[in-house]
Design a protein around this motif. Structure first.
Motif, short mmCIF file in Angstrom:
data_model
loop_
_atom_site.label_atom_id
_atom_site.label_comp_id
_atom_site.label_asym_id
_atom_site.label_seq_id
_atom_site.Cartn_x
_atom_site.Cartn_y
_atom_site.Cartn_z
N ARG A 265 31.09 6.99 32.95
CA ARG A 265 32.21 7.61 33.66
C ARG A 265 32.11 7.49 35.18
N GLN B 77 40.51 4.01 36.73
CA GLN B 77 40.03 4.82 35.61
C GLN B 77 40.80 4.42 34.35
N GLU B 78 40.15 4.59 33.22
CA GLU B 78 40.74 4.29 31.89
C GLU B 78 41.24 2.85 31.76
N CYS C 10 35.15 7.55 39.53
CA CYS C 10 34.75 8.41 38.43
C CYS C 10 35.95 8.84 37.58
N TYR C 11 35.64 9.20 36.34
CA TYR C 11 36.65 9.65 35.38
C TYR C 11 36.09 10.85 34.64
N SER C 12 36.64 12.02 34.93
CA SER C 12 36.10 13.27 34.38
C SER C 12 36.47 13.47 32.92
N PHE D 127 28.56 15.39 33.36
CA PHE D 127 29.35 14.54 34.26
C PHE D 127 29.19 14.98 35.70
N GLY E 232 38.43 5.40 27.93
CA GLY E 232 37.79 5.49 29.24
C GLY E 232 37.54 4.16 29.92
#
Length: 207
Positions: A147, A87-88, A164-166, A179, A124
């Motif tokens: 995401r 993520q990110e 996934c990245y909330s 999301f 992100g």
């Protein structure tokens, strides 16, 4: 920050193999799940020898610079991680829906990050880093949204991974609901007989 490794198989083993601050959660699948990944010994007439696969997840807080990406690949390789959810990553490539990059013998697969409108800073981005065996077993990668990313790996049963990245809890409710709606669709689209791992940063707080 909360990192979730959710697995649907009851015999799944959770094993911390990396130091704190490096790779936070590691999931090791039972050997019989990925026996198509192994090859029979040279000259052997018998079936392939099952191997253990380690699945992990990590919020990288950017790997745009090559040294950081190289360090991540080196760490993943040293801990024998087969599939690393990311993520990110903050790598922006809007002209490529999915980008494949080889780094230090590992394979980085990303969907594009985005730019914050006010500052144009990269934000992100989700993806995964896999070793050569996992790359050979890779059936396909789908960008569900900016995401959420899904990947499918050959095996018995097939292994499905959702990265996934909330949104942060300060985000607008509409964005958060969108999301989780997309995430629900992604989870329910996976066949029931598949082995499923959901790897994400859910930006949660524990009070």
């Amino acid at each position: 920050m909360s990192i979730l490794g959710q697995l649907t198989h009851p015999d799944t083993e959770l094993s911390p193999v990396a130091p704190s601050g490096c790779l936070h959660v590691t999931v090791a699948t039972p050997v019989h799940h990925i026996n198509r990944w192994a090859k029979a010994a040279e000259g052997s007439q018998g079936p392939p020898t099952p191997v253990k696969t380690i699945i992990s997840t990590f919020n990288t807080n950017t790997i745009r610079l090559l040294p950081r990406c190289t360090e991540l690949a080196s760490q993943a390789s040293s801990y024998e991680i087969s599939i690393l959810g990311i993520q990110e990553h903050r790598c922006v490539h809007p002209d490529e829906e999915i980008r494949f990059t080889e780094v230090e013998g590992m394979h980085l697969i990303t969907s594009s990050a985005w730019r914050e409108l006010a500052t144009m800073s990269a934000q992100g981005g989700v993806g995964l880093m896999v070793n050569s065996k996992a790359k050979e077993a890779l059936r396909g990668v789908v960008s569900v949204s900016d995401r959420i990313l899904t990947a499918e790996f050959d095996g018995n049963p097939v292994t499905s991974v959702i990265i996934c990245y909330s949104p942060h809890n300060s985000s607008e409710e509409k964005e958060v609901e969108a999301f989780y709606s997309k995430l629900h669709q992604a989870v329910t689209s996976i066949p029931a007989h598949n082995f499923l791992a959901v790897l994400g940063d859910f930006n949660d707080r524990v009070y």
